[in-house]
Design a protein around this motif. Structure first.
Motif, mmCIF file in Angstrom:
data_model
loop_
_atom_site.group_PDB
_atom_site.id
_atom_site.type_symbol
_atom_site.label_atom_id
_atom_site.label_comp_id
_atom_site.label_asym_id
_atom_site.label_seq_id
_atom_site.Cartn_x
_atom_site.Cartn_y
_atom_site.Cartn_z
ATOM 1 N N PHE A 22 47.484 36.676 37.090
ATOM 2 C CA PHE A 22 47.441 37.922 36.328
ATOM 3 C C PHE A 22 46.175 38.017 35.480
ATOM 4 C CE2 PHE A 22 52.038 38.425 37.188
ATOM 5 C CZ PHE A 22 52.033 39.761 37.533
ATOM 6 N N ALA A 23 45.578 36.868 35.143
ATOM 7 C CA ALA A 23 44.335 36.889 34.357
ATOM 8 C C ALA A 23 43.212 37.573 35.119
ATOM 9 C CB ALA A 23 43.929 35.467 33.977
ATOM 10 N N VAL A 24 43.247 37.480 36.454
ATOM 11 C CA VAL A 24 42.244 38.167 37.264
ATOM 12 C C VAL A 24 42.335 39.674 37.038
ATOM 13 C CG1 VAL A 24 41.413 38.592 39.603
ATOM 14 C CG2 VAL A 24 42.265 36.317 38.986
ATOM 15 N N ILE A 25 43.575 40.191 37.035
ATOM 16 C CA ILE A 25 43.772 41.622 36.770
ATOM 17 C C ILE A 25 43.423 41.930 35.322
ATOM 18 C CG2 ILE A 25 45.430 43.527 36.775
ATOM 19 C CD1 ILE A 25 47.029 42.036 38.886
ATOM 20 N N ARG A 26 43.897 41.080 34.403
ATOM 21 C CA ARG A 26 43.690 41.310 32.972
ATOM 22 C C ARG A 26 42.205 41.412 32.619
ATOM 23 N NH1 ARG A 26 47.371 40.472 28.897
ATOM 24 N NH2 ARG A 26 46.519 40.335 26.787
ATOM 25 N N ASN A 27 41.383 40.656 33.343
ATOM 26 C CA ASN A 27 39.953 40.650 33.089
ATOM 27 C C ASN A 27 39.195 41.677 33.937
ATOM 28 O OD1 ASN A 27 39.115 38.297 31.154
ATOM 29 N ND2 ASN A 27 40.758 37.471 32.427
ATOM 30 N N HIS A 28 39.943 42.617 34.530
ATOM 31 C CA HIS A 28 39.343 43.749 35.264
ATOM 32 C C HIS A 28 38.483 43.281 36.435
ATOM 33 C CE1 HIS A 28 40.634 46.467 31.997
ATOM 34 N NE2 HIS A 28 40.248 45.496 31.187
ATOM 35 N N ARG A 29 38.903 42.178 37.077
ATOM 36 C CA ARG A 29 38.133 41.653 38.198
ATOM 37 C C ARG A 29 38.705 42.077 39.551
ATOM 38 N NH1 ARG A 29 34.777 37.406 37.000
ATOM 39 N NH2 ARG A 29 33.947 37.870 39.079
ATOM 40 N N SER A 30 39.748 42.910 39.543
ATOM 41 C CA SER A 30 40.388 43.306 40.792
ATOM 42 C C SER A 30 40.366 44.814 41.000
ATOM 43 C CB SER A 30 41.839 42.799 40.808
ATOM 44 O OG SER A 30 42.330 42.690 42.128
ATOM 45 N N GLU A 31 39.504 45.486 40.260
ATOM 46 C CA GLU A 31 39.496 46.955 40.277
ATOM 47 C C GLU A 31 38.551 47.485 41.346
ATOM 48 O OE1 GLU A 31 38.658 47.804 36.181
ATOM 49 O OE2 GLU A 31 40.742 47.489 35.566
ATOM 50 N N TYR A 32 38.879 47.214 42.587
ATOM 51 C CA TYR A 32 38.094 47.694 43.719
ATOM 52 C C TYR A 32 39.009 47.799 44.938
ATOM 53 C CZ TYR A 32 38.029 42.724 45.023
ATOM 54 O OH TYR A 32 38.386 41.442 45.349
ATOM 55 N N VAL A 33 38.580 48.578 45.900
ATOM 56 C CA VAL A 33 39.341 48.789 47.131
ATOM 57 C C VAL A 33 38.671 48.025 48.262
ATOM 58 C CG1 VAL A 33 39.999 50.523 48.856
ATOM 59 C CG2 VAL A 33 40.264 51.024 46.414
#
Length: 300
Positions: A259-270
């Motif tokens: 969840f830290a990956v999401i929390r750190n905005h590192r998964s905001e791509y398609v």
């Protein structure tokens, strides 16, 4: 993506193909979210399957090496969905070596989107990267599929009870994820298992758009007709809540780090792997949530 699609067209690829062997395809974790969908896809095409898990007739346990001998005997191709956590991933590396030494010729591996990316937030993926390296170094042909987080996490897994309780309690902050339908993953996996021209390829899969956890809660509120809200937990609090309901400390910390990956905005791509492999767009979260609600997944 366009170059790879062009190559497929030039090769005459138009979807399903007949596997190069009549031997069964080994599916490890065949009763899990992706595994059972892979099995369904293969069986619908008349492809023989050897399903192996802790609860199947042919017993297989990643953590019990006495169940490994003979599991890949007579098998040309295998689908591997390794367990979560450092110990399970280390065992997966060992199994890949064992299977390749005992005749396995081709591996399709379920990995994770973001594996191999630099940055502190991606340290949680180091174990999965080790498995990828083990597959590539095994001597077997390989294809690696890296999906985003599953939509079905809210209907079949860790998030189901939270949705039923009206509170999604995760430590994802305000970050977003391009959630993917596990049915799309199953179809992609079956396609690459049945076509050896995917050998040596790595595909990243996601849904068509990103959503924050608050937006997910809004989507689920609309689909279910009852209020569902997102509660943003501190990462330490998240671990404490997970261990309180029986999750091991190791697995709880792995979930926190994911969840830290999401929390750190590192998964905001398609990602575009669904289009690359299947030639169509992936399913949208709104459509999935609506149909899942209609099927009764969140009925009281």
């Amino acid at each position: 993506m366009e170059m790879r699609q062009t190559a497929m067209v030039c090769l005459g690829w138009s979807g399903w193909t007949t596997p190069m062997t009549t031997s069964p395809i080994l599916v490890l974790g065949g009763k899990g979210k992706t595994g059972r969908r892979v099995v369904a896809q293969l069986e619908a095409k008349g492809v023989p399957v050897r399903l192996a898990s802790r609860s199947s007739e042919r017993r297989f346990d990643w953590y019990d090496e006495s169940t490994w001998p003979g599991i890949a005997s007579g098998i040309h191709t295998a689908y591997l969905a390794p367990p979560v956590g450092p110990t399970g991933l280390a065992q997966a590396c060992r199994f890949v070596t064992h299977a390749a030494e005992n005749g396995l010729r081709r591996v399709v591996l379920l990995s994770g989107r973001g594996v191999g990316s630099p940055g502190r937030e991606f340290a949680v993926y180091e174990g999965q990267l080790d498995v990828e390296h083990a597959v590539k170094g095994s001597g077997a042909d390989w294809t690696i599929v890296r999906p985003a987080w599953f939509m079905q996490g809210f209907s079949e897994d860790f998030g189901h009870e939270y949705v039923m309780a009206g509170e999604i309690r995760f430590s994802a902050g305000t970050g977003a994820e391009a959630w993917i339908d596990a049915d799309d993953i199953g179809e992609v996996m079956a396609a690459v298992l049945l076509d050896e021209r995917h050998t040596g390829q790595t595909y990243s899969l996601s849904g068509p758009r990103t959503l924050t956890m608050a937006e997910v809660a809004d989507e689920l509120t609309t689909a279910t007709g009852r209020e569902i809200r997102y509660v943003d937990l501190d990462p330490a609090e998240h671990v404490a809540e997970l261990t309180a309901i029986g999750v091991t400390q190791e697995d709880a910390e792995s979930v926190r780090d994911l969840f830290a990956v999401i929390r750190n905005h590192r998964s905001e791509y398609v990602s575009h792997g669904v289009e690359e492999v299947l030639g169509r767009a992936p399913r949208d979260f709104t459509d999935w949530a609506r149909s899942t609600a209609q099927a009764g997944a969140w009925s009281a």
